[in-house]
Design an enzyme around this catalytic site. Structure first.
Site, PDB file in Angstrom:
ATOM      1  N   GLU A   1      -5.198   1.813   2.569  1.00 57.54           N
ATOM      2  CA  GLU A   1      -5.107   0.613   3.412  1.00 57.54           C
ATOM      3  C   GLU A   1      -5.332   0.958   4.878  1.00 57.54           C
ATOM      4  OE1 GLU A   1      -3.150  -2.459   5.971  1.00 57.54           O
ATOM      5  OE2 GLU A   1      -2.730  -0.318   5.831  1.00 57.54           O
ATOM      6  N   GLU A   2      -4.740   2.075   5.296  1.00 56.46           N
ATOM      7  CA  GLU A   2      -4.745   2.415   6.728  1.00 56.46           C
ATOM      8  C   GLU A   2      -6.134   2.805   7.243  1.00 56.46           C
ATOM      9  OE1 GLU A   2      -2.358   1.753   8.574  1.00 56.46           O
ATOM     10  OE2 GLU A   2      -0.487   1.887   7.441  1.00 56.46           O
TER      11      GLU A   2
ATOM     12  N   HIS B   1       3.930   3.429  12.607  1.00 58.08           N
ATOM     13  CA  HIS B   1       2.929   4.500  12.790  1.00 58.08           C
ATOM     14  C   HIS B   1       3.440   5.631  13.682  1.00 58.08           C
ATOM     15  CE1 HIS B   1      -0.839   2.131  11.314  1.00 58.08           C
ATOM     16  NE2 HIS B   1       0.236   1.846  10.616  1.00 58.08           N
TER      17      HIS B   1
ATOM     18  N   HIS C   1       0.807  -1.224   0.000  1.00 58.60           N
ATOM     19  CA  HIS C   1       0.000   0.000   0.000  1.00 58.60           C
ATOM     20  C   HIS C   1       0.838   1.273   0.000  1.00 58.60           C
ATOM     21  CE1 HIS C   1       0.140   0.943   4.433  1.00 58.60           C
ATOM     22  NE2 HIS C   1       0.221  -0.350   4.577  1.00 58.60           N
TER      23      HIS C   1
ATOM     24  N   ASP D   1       5.891   1.618   6.632  1.00 56.72           N
ATOM     25  CA  ASP D   1       4.573   1.004   6.441  1.00 56.72           C
ATOM     26  C   ASP D   1       3.798   1.850   5.446  1.00 56.72           C
ATOM     27  OD1 ASP D   1       2.084  -0.122   6.693  1.00 56.72           O
ATOM     28  OD2 ASP D   1       1.753   0.506   8.762  1.00 56.72           O
TER      29      ASP D   1
HETATM   30 CO    CO Z   1       0.715  -1.292   6.404  1.00 59.59          CO
END
Ligand code: CO
Length: 359
Positions: A212-213, A323, A65, A180
């Site tokens: 995605e998140e 994150h 992503h 990420d």
């Molecule tokens: Co991810």
């Protein structure tokens, strides 16, 4: 197989909160176009690059992503402070005292998440932390009108973490935001490069997904276009090799190779596919780790349950401090993940995929 530091740096520095992945999509299009036979974009922005192999089948879908956790402008107070909505899972304590970029129609606007000064706090307040509703961004606007007219800030503008890539003290530990899942994108580019010289049996789809998140949305729409026979999602794994986190919470360690997810909130992998990954790793002397998480969601879930369902595995590069503005990964893990996924797609001829899909 090694990845170029320049592309890692470019990918992680790019701004792309969920729903606003444009700068990341531009990089992916530029990198994948020369490696693909076709490029298309679905209705919400996921980029689907495909490379033909010796036959039309199987249809192998790779996904990673493009979006990162970020914020969005909710409103501006009369005295010019920006209140926000979070995009994705962010801890309140990860929001405070950080630099951000508000992406306005006039261009990037720099801001910080301000906080009350320690000098005026009671002892209880000092250790209590901050509540989400008390957090705000300060972009140096003097009023609501100044924020709108001079800086161009509008409700709905995305806000990205402001944090720059660095090879930590010149080492193989790479510091940056948004590993990420920019690291998944970097791996996917190199896997597409690997099939240029050794074509695979079927068609390989490299899908850079959006949103995605906030709920695996781009993986859902793009899976309906690709219609995969089998899927490999490439993600950031949860490293658990620092103080205060236990093996019961997560199991990956930096420098110990790619991870294979066995459980997260959204997906169980196909165990025949897990075993195939183990075989490929053993044949090529690639170390492997396993991850069982009680939480976490990932795009593989949408590939797995589109149409009549498909076997899917989620392969990860371990990341510390997901994150937040400052995550750390290890270069060797990236290279080994590229090798693992490249060798895995070579194995996926129709007979092998049929075997994995037989119950
Ligand atoms: Co991810």
């Amino acid at each position: 197989m090694t990845v170029d530091t320049k592309i890692l740096e470019e990918l992680t520095n790019a701004h792309g909160p969920s729903g606003f992945e444009g700068p990341v999509r531009d990089i992916m299009r530029r990198e994948l176009e020369p490696l693909s036979d076709r490029i298309e974009v679905d209705g919400i922005g996921s980029l689907i690059a495909s490379k033909d192999g010796a036959s039309n089948s199987p249809r192998i879908m790779l996904a990673a992503h493009m979006d990162e956790v970020g914020l969005m402008v909710k409103y501006v107070t009369d005295d010019g402070y920006v209140k926000f909505q979070a995009l994705g899972g962010l801890l309140d304590s990860a929001l405070i005292g950080q630099r951000w970029v508000i992406l306005t129609h006039k261009g990037p606007v720099h801001a910080v998440t301000g906080m009350k000064t320690v000098h005026v706090m009671t002892p209880e307040e000092r250790s209590a932390g901050f509540k989400r509703d008390d957090i705000f961004l300060d972009a140096g606007a003097t009023s609501k009108e100044d924020a709108a007219s001079r800086l161009g800030i509008r409700p709905g503008d995305p806000i990205a973490p402001d944090s720059k890539f660095e090879a930590l003290n010149g080492s193989d530990y790479l510091l940056g935001k948004a590993w990420d899942d920019r690291i998944g994108l970097a791996v996917m580019i190199e896997v597409m490069r690997s099939v240029q010289e050794s074509p695979i049996q079927g068609t390989l789809y490299a899908v850079s997904t959006v949103q995605e998140e906030v709920g695996l949305r781009g993986a859902q729409t793009s899976s309906y276009i690709v219609k995969p026979d089998i899927g490999i999602n490439i993600e950031s794994g949860v490293a658990a090799d620092y103080p205060g986190i236990t093996q019961d919470e997560a199991q990956e360690r930096l420098g110990s190779g790619p991870g294979v997810f066995l459980h997260d909130t959204t997906m169980l992998p196909n165990l025949k596919l897990r075993d195939l990954v183990i075989d490929v790793a053993e044949e090529n002397d690639i170390p492997l780790q396993f991850e069982v998480l009680a939480g976490y969601g990932e795009d593989g879930a949408e590939m797995q349950r589109s149409f009549g369902g498909a076997p899917v595995v989620n392969i990860s590069v371990p990341v510390r401090y997901l994150h937040t503005h400052n995550g750390i990964i290890h270069r060797r893990d990236i290279d080994q993940t590229i090798e693992l996924v490249s060798k895995l797609v070579q194995k996926l001829d129709q007979a092998t995929v049929d075997g994995v899909r037989s119950f």
